[in-house]
Design an enzyme around this catalytic site. Sequence first.
Site, PDB file in Angstrom:
ATOM      1  N   ILE A 122       0.923  -1.060   0.129  1.00 19.37           N
ATOM      2  CA  ILE A 122       0.036   0.062   0.016  1.00 19.37           C
ATOM      3  C   ILE A 122       0.917   1.018  -0.131  1.00 19.37           C
ATOM      4  CG2 ILE A 122      -1.780   1.258   1.271  1.00 19.37           C
ATOM      5  CD1 ILE A 122      -2.725  -1.716   2.345  1.00 19.37           C
ATOM      6  N   CYS A 123       1.241   1.556   1.250  1.00 21.57           N
ATOM      7  CA  CYS A 123       2.314   2.594   1.410  1.00 21.57           C
ATOM      8  C   CYS A 123       3.263   3.067   0.651  1.00 21.57           C
ATOM      9  CB  CYS A 123       2.418   2.875   2.921  1.00 21.57           C
ATOM     10  SG  CYS A 123       1.067   2.960   3.934  1.00 21.57           S
ATOM     11  N   LEU A 124       3.934   1.932   0.015  1.00 23.14           N
ATOM     12  CA  LEU A 124       5.295   1.935  -0.808  1.00 23.14           C
ATOM     13  C   LEU A 124       4.875   1.594  -2.258  1.00 23.14           C
ATOM     14  CD1 LEU A 124       8.256   1.944  -1.323  1.00 23.14           C
ATOM     15  CD2 LEU A 124       8.157  -0.513  -1.050  1.00 23.14           C
TER      16      LEU A 124
END
Length: 220
Positions: A122-124
Amino acid sequence: MTQSTAPKNGLKALLTPEESVLILIDHQPFQFANLHSHEPTMIVNNVVALAKAAKIFNVPTILTTVVEDRGGKLIKGLQDVFPGQKPIDRTFINTWEDARVVDAVKKTGRKKLIMAALWSEICLAMPAIQAVGEGFEVYAVTDASGGVSAEAHEMAVRRMVMAGVVPITWLAVASELQRDWARQDSAKALGEILLDHGGATGTAFAWELQLLGQKTAAGA
């Protein structure tokens, strides 16, 4: 959107301190609580080492958290590398949708983005894929990032590679930034990082230094 036309091979495909900027995303307690793709202490070790390497080579580093009031502050070991820097706290899940982060990157004038984040899927993946689409060269540090499962992390890496993101590990980043052991100032500082974070390499290096110290003392 402008797809990156960065070379995928040759010398220009490697990282340099002058062209790079590091973005560290959401290394917070909440994210670590559901990290299952890697042993959590390994990610702590690796992301702190990555941050220290960036600092040695004067690579601009952007720290960011998501909803700090609920997710917790940036882990202490990472914040300690940049004690005077306050992380950009976001509500956007996708870091690249926060104008403050994008503006901070653009102000550096650099096009090689080194990213590490929790969670990988998600955040990467989200900011990495978007940034590539906007013409940046993105390098995802896979061993300073992690997902909620081994499958989640693996699928994130596969998806990013399909989008043009380059997977890399923290020691490879540090080695490309160093490039030549004749650069003595940074070589010495990088050696100290290896002592603290390099695992068996650090242990062997410490042993070598001990032997060198004994020989120097014997010859004095």
